[in-house]
Design a protein around this motif. Structure first.
Motif, PDB file in Angstrom:
ATOM      1  N   ILE A  40     -13.295  54.020 -26.823  1.00  0.00           N
ATOM      2  CA  ILE A  40     -12.820  53.633 -25.521  1.00  0.00           C
ATOM      3  C   ILE A  40     -12.669  52.204 -25.211  1.00  0.00           C
ATOM      4  N   ILE A  41     -11.790  52.153 -24.126  1.00  0.00           N
ATOM      5  CA  ILE A  41     -11.764  50.509 -23.686  1.00  0.00           C
ATOM      6  C   ILE A  41     -12.283  50.636 -22.188  1.00  0.00           C
ATOM      7  N   TYR A  42     -13.434  49.873 -21.930  1.00  0.00           N
ATOM      8  CA  TYR A  42     -14.246  50.007 -20.902  1.00  0.00           C
ATOM      9  C   TYR A  42     -13.224  48.942 -19.850  1.00  0.00           C
ATOM     10  N   ARG A  43     -12.646  49.165 -18.812  1.00  0.00           N
ATOM     11  CA  ARG A  43     -11.855  48.594 -18.013  1.00  0.00           C
ATOM     12  C   ARG A  43     -12.844  47.932 -17.132  1.00  0.00           C
ATOM     13  N   PRO A  44     -12.026  46.831 -16.380  1.00  0.00           N
ATOM     14  CA  PRO A  44     -12.982  46.168 -15.438  1.00  0.00           C
ATOM     15  C   PRO A  44     -13.939  46.753 -14.459  1.00  0.00           C
ATOM     16  N   TYR A  47     -16.888  48.574 -16.541  1.00  0.00           N
ATOM     17  CA  TYR A  47     -17.706  47.582 -17.296  1.00  0.00           C
ATOM     18  C   TYR A  47     -18.512  46.985 -15.975  1.00  0.00           C
ATOM     19  N   GLU A  51     -22.382  46.226 -16.083  1.00  0.00           N
ATOM     20  CA  GLU A  51     -22.896  44.921 -15.651  1.00  0.00           C
ATOM     21  C   GLU A  51     -24.052  45.029 -14.568  1.00  0.00           C
ATOM     22  N   LEU A 160     -21.835  51.266 -25.679  1.00  0.00           N
ATOM     23  CA  LEU A 160     -22.776  50.053 -25.272  1.00  0.00           C
ATOM     24  C   LEU A 160     -23.983  50.502 -24.893  1.00  0.00           C
TER      25      LEU A 160
END
Lengths: 475, 475
Positions: A40-44, A47, A51, A160
């Motif tokens: 998958i793409i971790y979008r802002p 993500y 963080e 992640l």
């Protein structure tokens, strides 16, 4: 006030919880799918949640003497074979690099599914004496596991995580580390995620490949299923013997080290969604939310509204609050729906009428409570609201766990409880009972808990009960 | 005072610079080799330098409206083929996942060597209108390039980096972004690394695969070779057309976006080592150093020394200074060598004689200056020393660049200058001259610089000179 089209686009939780979940992941722009299934793409927005988790944990790790490192992405196939239980646990699901495009590699390289063998190999090279111990390393990275069925954040071919790996000169210190890190994870739930994790030891059947003991933090989702949200492992000297990690002790004798590892992953984002979310969308606990406050001007073209909104934005920002000002020309109603869907904890409505009495309207996402707040007290009120909100969300989740934890004295009772969702507490004779329960009901042992026996005899096998275990259906 | 064995273990720079470099990487415990050639282990001391770089840059990126994301580790081979220049640049050196261990994959997956195609694919899905622009994303990750010759930090099969990828609704904004990020990198050198980067545009021959323009930050190593330390790229609409990233502009017309990317990597650690290091070991600029101050007790068993050391440690720590207290029973001489080798910027010697007059001895690593400092002023003095040290190290490095940048009016002069090391500034006719210089001398065009022509005629081809270029031999 609500934009129906937008809200309706999310399936309600009771209609189809699985669909509600994936709808939300996409609509809230937490992630997107890539061209390779399971990656998958971790979008802002997604993500940024990660963080915040990283920043909390990294600080705790460092305060307790852990150091960050970075190990290679790849493990030679032969190296991976060294610890037998470990390789059996992971072998069916490893991605392998076999070619550089122009020539085949002399040996296949496994893309790390976890890094015990890399840390162990390194430790065997750098440790000679008890003076070199303990080593307490951690790494932030992604890992790859070739899962067949995948779901955003919960199970992916890549995810992640952080993986801590420590070695010690004695068993007690290593065991203490295993439990200390479990406590750190539990506090992460309490301080940041507003999730009351149940902690306990995994059964022999459920423990990590290569571990002597595995401990777990388990969270209970809204639909009554459990989610294993992090684990800590005590390895004893298993890897040390397989990888020859020896040291000279104070008495000049050669010994093997005692080892641990522990990790949490972006799966925690899934836990946040499924513990707190509602039919309007995400509900983010304030301390982990990327945006804690959204300011929405009402009649935003009016000079006094514009000025007040900007002033509030600056003031909250200076206080270190993560604040967003949406002064776009979309309607307030659209914005209300949008930021509800995105789970922003606090909404401040800044309108001309309220401003006349030096007030704004503060709305908390989790309970939709509205209150008028004086501009002079705003930063203090926002901080107070966040604190109360965090505590209420934690308490609500805890009530959900307590209400859905049931004790079973008979196997029939166990099955009946299980249908209601949640945990069922039962005292069993061991693996035979565990296997039967899984075959009959699909429920798995989530954790062995410290507790008096519910019954002296295991209701599943009719043998002597030896441990009390929480069972649940799980993700 | 010095432990000869330890110091002698590092080759001197003039004897063998390459060996000095790798000796230092290992001895200072910045890294270690793994079992797979070209994949290194970033040990705590090396990784902590990277964390300080990350923390500086991440803050700057966010302040200027960039958001972090995480894209998949893998790129389907067919997707990678879409932008022709890009694939030509990268194809010979890509690691490929071809099997999950139990079955071959339907399509080979390239482990990302860089992520333009992943960002482009995602952008094409999420952008519709000019209102969605710009998108300014960044990701921190590792990438894999199948390099034949590798060297710690400078060139590896895997390295850590950040890659920024942005799209804009007009050319000017995209070009400005490309130059703004170059400026950010230049400031990183100035503020944190004490490295004066030369900036400029790359020639057509040296630019990034797929870029219209590539800008570079170049650093000059102690041995006179240049190191490309970071690049920013302006892509125009090349990727946008290959990946169909379109948007509706304010006039409701469909247009392709304008794109950039930019990155720096753990190669910067190599730059720090080779710009500042000396024959005793590393010399770390104070703001990027993992430990800024080491306290070494002299006659550490004495109660007053012990107490003073602990008190100083606490005081500096509270001021936010990264401080280390080595109260082990090793000799002060051994410790002096050890922390000199590790390049710790400031050493505080706390001994009974100095304490009698309420003083300690402060030694700065880069110039070995010693001075007596009053205990009352200690934190202030340490901060002042760090500031001066940073400025002096920057100035020393800048002097090295200035002393080793020479102008050539003839090709003979060019060759003579080149043998002295450093940059040679020459005005050339274009790629023909560039290729000949490389063939004849091994020097490459580092950057086109804003400058009057040195000569009207290119001394290499005798054709009209059109641009002034810095050449150097490079890593």
């Amino acid at each position: 006030m609500k934009d129906k089209k937008l809200v309706d686009a999310i399936t309600s939780r009771d209609t189809d919880f699985a669909k509600w979940y994936t709808d939300l992941c996409l609509k809230a722009e937490l992630m997107d799918y890539s061209d390779v299934a399971g990656f998958i793409i971790y979008r802002p927005y997604g993500y940024a949640i990660w963080e915040n988790i990283q920043s909390y944990l990294d600080k705790k790790f460092k305060e307790t003497g852990h150091q960050n490192v970075y190990m290679p992405l790849v493990i030679p196939e032969s190296l991976f074979q060294k610890e037998k239980d470990h390789v059996e646990g992971f072998a069916p699901e490893t991605a392998m690099i076999t070619t550089s495009g122009v020539e085949d590699l002399p040996e296949r390289l496994i893309v790390r599914p976890t890094s015990e063998v890399l840390f162990s190999t390194h430790y065997s090279k750098i440790v000679q004496s008890y003076r070199d111990l303990p080593k307490k390393y951690n790494q932030w990275c992604s890992v790859v596991r070739w899962e067949k069925t995948t779901r955003p954040f919960l199970r992916g071919k890549e995810f992640l995580w952080q993986e801590g790996h420590t070695i010690h000169d004695n068993e007690i210190e290593a065991k203490t580390e295993t439990l200390d890190m479990l406590e750190t994870y539990k506090n992460l739930g309490k301080d940041l995620l507003a999730i009351p994790f149940v902690t306990g030891r995994k059964t022999e059947k459920e423990k990590f490949a290569g571990a002597e003991e595995t401990y777990t933090i388990e969270a209970l989702m809204h639909d009554g299923k459990a989610l294993q949200s992090g684990t800590t492992h005590y390895f004893g000297q298993g890897f040390a013997k397989a990888f020859d990690i020896k040291f000279q002790n104070e008495q000049s004798k050669i010994e093997y080290v005692y080892q641990t590892s522990w990790g949490v992953s972006t799966r925690l984002i899934g836990a946040i969604i499924m513990v707190h979310g509602d039919d309007e969308g995400l509900v983010l606990p304030p301390y982990v939310a990327p945006d804690q406050v959204v300011i929405i001007p009402i009649q935003g073209k009016k000079e006094e509204v514009k000025n007040a909104s900007n002033k509030i934005y600056q003031e909250l920002k200076e206080k270190g609050i993560r604040v967003l000002l949406d002064d776009s020309n979309k309607s307030p109603g659209w914005k209300f729906s949008e930021y509800e869907m995105k789970g922003v904890p606090i909404r401040l409505e800044v309108g001309p009428r309220d401003l006349e009495s030096n007030e704004v309207t503060l709305v908390t996402r989790h309970n939709r409570n509205k209150k008028q707040v004086k501009l002079d007290d705003l930063a203090v009120e926002v901080e107070k609201s966040m604190k109360e909100m965090h505590e209420e969300m934690y308490q609500n989740a805890l009530n959900h766990v307590n209400k859905n934890t049931r004790e079973a004295k008979t196997y029939d009772e166990f099955k009946k409880h299980l249908e209601k969702g949640g945990y069922v507490k039962i005292s069993i004779s061991g693996e035979e009972a565990e296997i039967k329960i899984k075959e009959d009901t699909g429920a798995t042992a989530r954790a062995i808990i410290d507790s008096d026996l519910v019954t002296e005899i295991c209701p599943v096998t009719n043998k002597k009960a030896v441990q009390t275990v929480l069972f649940a259906r799980a993700y």
